[in-house]
Design a protein around this motif. Structure first.
Motif, mmCIF file in Angstrom:
data_model
loop_
_atom_site.group_PDB
_atom_site.id
_atom_site.type_symbol
_atom_site.label_atom_id
_atom_site.label_comp_id
_atom_site.label_asym_id
_atom_site.label_seq_id
_atom_site.Cartn_x
_atom_site.Cartn_y
_atom_site.Cartn_z
ATOM 1 N N GLU A 115 -2.371 -2.001 -7.540
ATOM 2 C CA GLU A 115 -0.954 -1.839 -7.873
ATOM 3 C C GLU A 115 -0.210 -1.138 -6.736
ATOM 4 O O GLU A 115 0.900 -1.514 -6.378
ATOM 5 N N ARG A 116 -0.837 -0.107 -6.164
ATOM 6 C CA ARG A 116 -0.248 0.600 -5.024
ATOM 7 C C ARG A 116 -0.043 -0.372 -3.864
ATOM 8 O O ARG A 116 1.014 -0.398 -3.246
ATOM 9 N N ASP A 117 -1.060 -1.194 -3.586
ATOM 10 C CA ASP A 117 -0.971 -2.149 -2.483
ATOM 11 C C ASP A 117 0.127 -3.180 -2.734
ATOM 12 O O ASP A 117 0.858 -3.555 -1.814
ATOM 13 N N ARG A 118 0.247 -3.629 -3.965
ATOM 14 C CA ARG A 118 1.305 -4.599 -4.296
ATOM 15 C C ARG A 118 2.685 -3.982 -4.092
ATOM 16 O O ARG A 118 3.592 -4.630 -3.597
ATOM 17 N N GLU A 119 2.801 -2.727 -4.488
ATOM 18 C CA GLU A 119 4.072 -2.023 -4.291
ATOM 19 C C GLU A 119 4.380 -1.897 -2.794
ATOM 20 O O GLU A 119 5.516 -2.123 -2.366
ATOM 21 N N LEU A 120 3.363 -1.560 -2.015
ATOM 22 C CA LEU A 120 3.560 -1.451 -0.566
ATOM 23 C C LEU A 120 4.001 -2.789 0.029
ATOM 24 O O LEU A 120 4.896 -2.832 0.861
ATOM 25 N N MET A 121 3.373 -3.879 -0.412
ATOM 26 C CA MET A 121 3.756 -5.198 0.106
ATOM 27 C C MET A 121 5.190 -5.540 -0.283
ATOM 28 O O MET A 121 5.922 -6.110 0.522
ATOM 29 N N ALA A 122 5.583 -5.190 -1.488
ATOM 30 C CA ALA A 122 6.968 -5.443 -1.904
ATOM 31 C C ALA A 122 7.933 -4.660 -1.011
ATOM 32 O O ALA A 122 8.984 -5.175 -0.601
ATOM 33 N N ARG A 123 7.584 -3.420 -0.698
ATOM 34 C CA ARG A 123 8.428 -2.605 0.174
ATOM 35 C C ARG A 123 8.433 -3.142 1.601
ATOM 36 O O ARG A 123 9.469 -3.118 2.273
ATOM 37 N N ILE A 124 7.287 -3.650 2.056
ATOM 38 C CA ILE A 124 7.226 -4.241 3.404
ATOM 39 C C ILE A 124 8.101 -5.487 3.453
ATOM 40 O O ILE A 124 8.831 -5.698 4.422
ATOM 41 N N LYS A 125 8.049 -6.290 2.393
ATOM 42 C CA LYS A 125 8.912 -7.477 2.318
ATOM 43 C C LYS A 125 10.386 -7.080 2.402
ATOM 44 O O LYS A 125 11.210 -7.803 2.950
#
Length: 160
Positions: A18-28
């Motif tokens: 979940e943390r990684d998905r959040e990070l990817m959303a922020r990177i996007k």
């Protein structure tokens, strides 16, 4: 052996998917601090993987930088439905490393002005031993297929 270790570490790291998905959303969304966090979480793991393929520290450092640049540039291409963030970035690192290795072999072959054959290119990359990283990726895909099959009717499963 290293791939086994990476697979084990990966299973531990993906517990916080979940943390990684959040990070990817922020990177996007172009949040550079999210890329920094992702780097902090995975740089050692990826560097070890890259170094195990290339065997040269300087080249491994270059590839690591290229991997995170590619993550930044291609974040919108990451698809949660196709796999985990961990799998995606490890695959990027592995592919970049192999590409560099192939390129090196090709350049060395060209300098020696001999023909480039598949055995010269692929021998250092592949062996008859099973690759734990590949096994992990294939396992994850198989699990998703089984889940999908369980969601359809018995009649549809028989057709497939």
């Amino acid at each position: 052996m290293l791939f086994f270790i990476l697979t084990t570490i990966g299973k531990f790291l993906t517990k916080d998917e979940e943390r990684d998905r959040e990070l990817m959303a922020r990177i996007k969304a172009r949040d550079s601090s999210a890329l920094s966090e992702l780097y902090d979480n995975y740089n050692r793991l990826l560097f070890g993987l890259i170094l195990s393929v290339l065997k040269k520290r300087e080249e491994a450092e270059d590839i690591l930088q290229e991997v995170f640049t590619k993550i930044w540039e291609n974040a919108e291409k990451f698809d949660l439905e196709k796999g985990t963030v961990y799998t995606w970035i490890v695959t990027l690192a592995r592919n970049k490393s192999i590409d560099r290795l192939r390129s090196k072999v090709y350049k060395e072959q060209k300098k020696q002005s001999t023909s480039l054959n598949d055995d010269d290119v692929f021998h250092p990359l592949y062996s008859n031993e099973s690759d734990p990283l590949e096994n992990t990726i294939l396992s994850e895909r198989a699990e998703r297929v089984h889940k999908a099959l369980n969601e359809i009717s018995e009649k549809q499963r028989k057709v497939l």
